[in-house]
Design an enzyme around this catalytic site. Sequence first.
Site, mmCIF file in Angstrom:
data_model
loop_
_atom_site.group_PDB
_atom_site.id
_atom_site.type_symbol
_atom_site.label_atom_id
_atom_site.label_comp_id
_atom_site.label_asym_id
_atom_site.label_seq_id
_atom_site.Cartn_x
_atom_site.Cartn_y
_atom_site.Cartn_z
ATOM 1 N N ASP A 32 -15.881 11.788 10.673
ATOM 2 C CA ASP A 32 -15.869 10.325 11.145
ATOM 3 C C ASP A 32 -17.195 9.984 11.640
ATOM 4 O O ASP A 32 -17.557 8.675 11.489
ATOM 5 C CB ASP A 32 -14.730 10.394 12.273
ATOM 6 C CG ASP A 32 -13.386 10.480 11.671
ATOM 7 O OD1 ASP A 32 -12.469 10.371 12.531
ATOM 8 O OD2 ASP A 32 -13.343 10.965 10.580
ATOM 9 N N VAL A 34 -20.226 10.653 10.674
ATOM 10 C CA VAL A 34 -21.093 10.385 9.546
ATOM 11 C C VAL A 34 -20.725 8.922 9.179
ATOM 12 O O VAL A 34 -21.551 8.067 8.982
ATOM 13 C CB VAL A 34 -21.083 11.331 8.368
ATOM 14 C CG1 VAL A 34 -21.580 10.697 7.280
ATOM 15 C CG2 VAL A 34 -21.480 12.656 9.103
ATOM 16 N N TYR A 35 -19.143 8.837 8.820
ATOM 17 C CA TYR A 35 -18.638 7.261 8.434
ATOM 18 C C TYR A 35 -19.294 6.129 9.255
ATOM 19 O O TYR A 35 -19.697 5.239 9.122
ATOM 20 C CB TYR A 35 -17.240 7.326 8.043
ATOM 21 C CG TYR A 35 -16.670 6.003 7.597
ATOM 22 C CD1 TYR A 35 -16.370 5.070 8.408
ATOM 23 C CD2 TYR A 35 -16.625 5.807 6.330
ATOM 24 C CE1 TYR A 35 -15.829 3.917 8.049
ATOM 25 C CE2 TYR A 35 -15.967 4.599 5.707
ATOM 26 C CZ TYR A 35 -15.579 3.749 6.686
ATOM 27 O OH TYR A 35 -15.352 2.500 6.056
ATOM 28 N N SER A 81 14.972 -8.689 -4.047
ATOM 29 C CA SER A 81 15.394 -7.745 -3.176
ATOM 30 C C SER A 81 16.394 -6.730 -4.115
ATOM 31 O O SER A 81 16.861 -7.277 -5.353
ATOM 32 C CB SER A 81 16.318 -8.029 -1.884
ATOM 33 O OG SER A 81 17.517 -9.042 -2.760
ATOM 34 N N LYS A 113 11.927 5.102 -0.019
ATOM 35 C CA LYS A 113 11.949 3.591 0.305
ATOM 36 C C LYS A 113 11.334 3.699 1.604
ATOM 37 O O LYS A 113 11.852 3.782 2.727
ATOM 38 C CB LYS A 113 13.637 3.095 0.145
ATOM 39 C CG LYS A 113 13.552 1.571 0.254
ATOM 40 C CD LYS A 113 15.105 1.173 -0.004
ATOM 41 C CE LYS A 113 15.206 -0.445 0.414
ATOM 42 N NZ LYS A 113 14.753 -1.027 1.733
ATOM 43 N N ARG A 134 6.442 -11.017 1.997
ATOM 44 C CA ARG A 134 7.596 -11.499 1.021
ATOM 45 C C ARG A 134 8.190 -12.706 1.565
ATOM 46 O O ARG A 134 8.698 -13.584 0.383
ATOM 47 C CB ARG A 134 8.735 -10.418 0.889
ATOM 48 C CG ARG A 134 9.820 -10.433 0.020
ATOM 49 C CD ARG A 134 10.862 -9.301 0.225
ATOM 50 N NE ARG A 134 12.255 -9.815 -0.466
ATOM 51 C CZ ARG A 134 12.949 -10.518 -0.173
ATOM 52 N NH1 ARG A 134 12.801 -11.158 0.864
ATOM 53 N NH2 ARG A 134 14.092 -10.798 -1.004
HETATM 54 N N1 LIG Z 1 12.810 -4.739 -2.333
HETATM 55 C C1 LIG Z 1 12.248 -3.855 -3.402
HETATM 56 O O1 LIG Z 1 12.088 -4.341 -4.556
HETATM 57 C C2 LIG Z 1 11.802 -2.675 -2.960
HETATM 58 C C3 LIG Z 1 11.359 -2.005 -1.766
HETATM 59 C C4 LIG Z 1 10.825 -0.890 -1.675
HETATM 60 C C5 LIG Z 1 10.374 -0.054 -0.482
HETATM 61 N N2 LIG Z 1 10.732 -0.619 0.734
HETATM 62 N N3 LIG Z 1 9.806 0.969 -0.734
HETATM 63 C C6 LIG Z 1 9.485 1.386 -1.868
HETATM 64 C C7 LIG Z 1 9.933 0.759 -3.219
HETATM 65 C C8 LIG Z 1 9.700 1.438 -4.335
HETATM 66 N N4 LIG Z 1 8.883 2.476 -4.247
HETATM 67 O O2 LIG Z 1 9.920 0.668 -5.408
HETATM 68 C C9 LIG Z 1 10.504 -0.587 -2.845
HETATM 69 S S1 LIG Z 1 11.060 -1.485 -4.152
#
Ligand SMILES: NC(=O)c1cc2c(N)ncc(C(N)=O)c2s1
Length: 317
Positions: A32, A34-35, A81, A113, A134
């Site tokens: 760190d 060095v960075y 979603s 997820k 989003r």
């Molecule tokens: N709402 C969605 O389309 C997604 C939501 C999420 C999430 N929270 N984490 C990973 C992925 C994934 N690897 O596709 C997706 S895709």
Amino acid sequence: MNEIEQRIAELNKLLHEYGHAYYVLDKPVVADSVYDQLLHELLALEEANPSLIYPDSPTQRVGGAVVEGFKKVTHDYPMLSLSNAFNEEDLREFDRKVRQAIGDNFSYVCELKIDGLAISLKYENGVFVQGATRGDGVVGEEITTNLKTIRAIPLRLKEPITIEVRGEAYMPKKSFEKLNAQRTENGEELFANPRNAAAGSLRQLDPKIAASRQLSTFIYAIGGDGEAYGIDGHAEMLDYLEGLGCPSNKERQRCSTIEEVLAFIEEWTENRPNLAYEIDGIVIKVDRYAQQDELGYTAKSPRWAIAYKFPAEEVVT
Ligand SMILES: NC(=O)c1cc2c(N)ncc(C(N)=O)c2s1
């Protein structure tokens, strides 16, 4: 190029490489100290030569004034979603419908997820130009300055292409614990969970506060049509995004049957507490784009994907 221009170019290249290794690959190549020393040298050179500041210089991550509010932006492609599955029966029903529509010759890709905030990142000729939340899936908030403070987000891709990538901004468990310990000391209200803390951090009007929250990101999709980049499936897309310098989650697996999907879910239900970040389920997607197109969409979700949600944890009161 004169000596100063050469040194600025060299420092940008070095800091970009070191930053990628540390924040994206999680494999630091220099200490760190060095960075930090190289970063201070670049800051000094840029201060003396402002016309030589690169748009993607690492010094540009924590910039920008405090803003009054966030501009609204309409996504070029809606951020949909996923429909949810809560148990094995839901998953088998999903699998049955997929097979009914496209037969048995396909595979799934299973991914963790991430429990964070969905974001969209736009790159023009390889340079990060706009980031957004989003929102309601159609209109989000423009939070480019705050997203630039996330070190895992590349300010420039390895190829000078124009692309929109999508992923999840999240607060690692350790950062969450540190933040709430600090807030306890300051007598401030605590965040309930890392997802709320990440969302609260990215909605800060002062980018310096966002920068202090040590967020990270996993990129897992693009906006628009993967075939436009010569990519035929989701697994290939994830490798492609990784090759561009995007942070992608390596805990992913191709599954041929719903039994393999169930085994993957079992494995991560057990292993979830050992992860450095929160996950709230497993995302299951049909891999090949041609088969995703055959399956299509309902009014609000793809028919070729489903999100298995872990049972809500009992809150020990
Ligand atoms: N709402 C969605 O389309 C997604 C939501 C999420 C999430 N929270 N984490 C990973 C992925 C994934 N690897 O596709 C997706 S895709």
